[in-house]
Design an enzyme around this catalytic site. Sequence first.
Site, PDB file in Angstrom:
ATOM      1  N   THR A  56       9.101  -6.939 -12.997  1.00 40.77           N
ATOM      2  CA  THR A  56       8.579  -8.307 -13.085  1.00 40.77           C
ATOM      3  C   THR A  56       7.577  -8.550 -11.975  1.00 40.77           C
ATOM      4  OG1 THR A  56      10.627  -9.053 -14.066  1.00 40.77           O
ATOM      5  CG2 THR A  56       9.260 -10.747 -13.034  1.00 40.77           C
TER       6      THR A  56
ATOM      7  N   ASN B 156      -6.100   3.441  10.979  1.00 42.95           N
ATOM      8  CA  ASN B 156      -5.374   2.292  11.516  1.00 42.95           C
ATOM      9  C   ASN B 156      -5.094   2.380  13.006  1.00 42.95           C
ATOM     10  OD1 ASN B 156      -3.747   4.394  10.140  1.00 42.95           O
ATOM     11  ND2 ASN B 156      -2.050   3.362  11.155  1.00 42.95           N
TER      12      ASN B 156
ATOM     13  N   GLN C  34      -7.260  -0.608   5.805  1.00 45.11           N
ATOM     14  CA  GLN C  34      -7.840  -1.192   7.027  1.00 45.11           C
ATOM     15  C   GLN C  34      -9.301  -1.568   6.840  1.00 45.11           C
ATOM     16  OE1 GLN C  34      -6.228  -2.005   9.829  1.00 45.11           O
ATOM     17  NE2 GLN C  34      -4.258  -1.059   9.345  1.00 45.11           N
TER      18      GLN C  34
ATOM     19  N   CYS D 266       8.224   5.356  19.219  1.00 50.51           N
ATOM     20  CA  CYS D 266       9.574   5.584  19.741  1.00 50.51           C
ATOM     21  C   CYS D 266      10.533   5.818  18.583  1.00 50.51           C
ATOM     22  CB  CYS D 266      10.046   4.393  20.557  1.00 50.51           C
ATOM     23  SG  CYS D 266       9.190   4.253  22.112  1.00 50.51           S
TER      24      CYS D 266
ATOM     25  N   ALA E 229       0.815  -1.221   0.000  1.00 48.94           N
ATOM     26  CA  ALA E 229       0.000   0.000   0.000  1.00 48.94           C
ATOM     27  C   ALA E 229       0.847   1.269   0.000  1.00 48.94           C
ATOM     28  CB  ALA E 229      -0.960   0.000   1.180  1.00 48.94           C
ATOM     29  N   THR E 230       2.012   1.231   0.628  1.00 45.15           N
ATOM     30  CA  THR E 230       2.867   2.428   0.592  1.00 45.15           C
ATOM     31  C   THR E 230       3.179   2.781  -0.857  1.00 45.15           C
ATOM     32  OG1 THR E 230       3.821   1.954   2.754  1.00 45.15           O
ATOM     33  CG2 THR E 230       5.100   3.393   1.304  1.00 45.15           C
TER      34      THR E 230
ATOM     35  N   SER F 182      -3.440  -3.487   0.694  1.00 40.48           N
ATOM     36  CA  SER F 182      -2.216  -4.205   1.038  1.00 40.48           C
ATOM     37  C   SER F 182      -2.549  -5.610   1.508  1.00 40.48           C
ATOM     38  CB  SER F 182      -1.499  -3.448   2.160  1.00 40.48           C
ATOM     39  OG  SER F 182      -0.354  -4.152   2.551  1.00 40.48           O
ATOM     40  N   ALA F 183      -1.916  -6.631   0.907  1.00 40.29           N
ATOM     41  CA  ALA F 183      -2.255  -8.031   1.217  1.00 40.29           C
ATOM     42  C   ALA F 183      -2.012  -8.399   2.679  1.00 40.29           C
ATOM     43  CB  ALA F 183      -1.459  -8.973   0.305  1.00 40.29           C
ATOM     44  N   HIS F 184      -0.918  -7.886   3.255  1.00 37.70           N
ATOM     45  CA  HIS F 184      -0.577  -8.370   4.602  1.00 37.70           C
ATOM     46  C   HIS F 184      -1.487  -7.822   5.693  1.00 37.70           C
ATOM     47  CE1 HIS F 184       1.782  -5.059   6.673  1.00 37.70           C
ATOM     48  NE2 HIS F 184       1.844  -4.599   5.435  1.00 37.70           N
TER      49      HIS F 184
END
Length: 410
Positions: A243, A154, A182, A348, A74-75, A202-204
């Site tokens: 590719t 998110n 999300q 952080c 997604a980025t 985004s797949a993950h």
Amino acid sequence: MGHLPIYLDHHATTPLDKRVLDAMMPYLTDRFGNAASLNHVFGWQAEEAVELARADVAELIGADKKEIIFTGGATESINLALKGVAEAYASKGNHIITNAAEHRCVLDSCKHLEKSGFEITVLPVRNDGTVDPEQVRSAITDRTILISVMMANNEIGSISPIQKIGEVAREKNILFHSDIVQAVGKIRVDVNELNLDLASISAHKFYGPKGVGALFVRQKNPRVKLVAQMDGGGHEKEMRSGTLNVPGIVGLGKAALLCKSEFDSNFWHYFNLRNKLYEAVVTQLDSIHVNGPEIETLEALRKAGTANEASKRIKRLPNNLNISFEQTKSESIMIAMKEVAMSSGSACTSALPEPSHVLRAIGISDELAKASLRFGIGRTNTLEEIEFVGRRLVDVVTKLRSEPQHVHSS
Ligand SMILES: *Cc1c(COP(=O)(O)O)cnc(C)c1O
């Protein structure tokens, strides 16, 4: 208690579904062809698998398969959408509208564009984290070329009125992009219903593999133009050279298929467990604050009927909970509860934790931001796990609050 540690950070990433891995496996081994090698069977197999995945991804969000561009996540989709549109429409105007609660990749892409002469309006959000369509309307000028508003946040789960913002964009002939990372698999997403011209996934974030995603690019009414951000072999309709990540794309497609077919049961599962966790905390602890939209009750929602209908009414992602515990620090809670993976409302990035820009955008104090925890419920979480986490939270927060040095330092 079953299995420790317990994972409650599903907004950050999700585990790969075993069925997704099974679908990917052949394309990591025997079926290793390059999807652009159309002279032999290895290439044909790969290309066929990619096209099936494209149809499954399109189906999940109500798009046409010709409108799906595969990316590295997604980025990348968001960078391509924002920078690609900005470049392609620069002769029409140079103004872009977004908001303060977006993911860093949207805000940083906008900052990048600002350095090259674009004008960016970063709208404030309401105190529940949503974007007001009327504020979007007021920010539009005759130089505006793009509006970018995330569908679901998110950190605090706020669901913005995307359909209404899309109507405003349509009316004014301005392209509309949404970060729907999300939202997919949690609430109903249909790019036509929502008036979207571009959307990033985004797949993950929905049980697929890391490093693969997609960008929806509307192909008619209007046909969106994009300037590629990577030069090369002209893959993906000249919009994204390189590719294709065939196993990743197959995984994305399978993950999309599962999200679609198991939407109802997932929705109620998320909703039920999130509310159980909230109830465990709110009934046993004083001085807590929910960050973001209020937690809707299951009874109110059941009246809506199907998960699909219910998901159109809610203001908050069904799997999200974000709470500040007064007189504590999120770090102290997390250190005391290492057996539970959750996330704090401060990043952080330096020696000193900085309150998140999202919590700042909804106007909560730095002190409460530093006392906040985000919980993201997933498919595989169980009621037993949620009850365990609820009990542990109550114990840990109560104990921390009773330690005088902690009270003084917070
Ligand atoms: C995770 C996330 C992204 C970035 O996705 P990647 O595929 O990890 O690059 C963008 N927007 C939102 C809302 C996210 O949660």
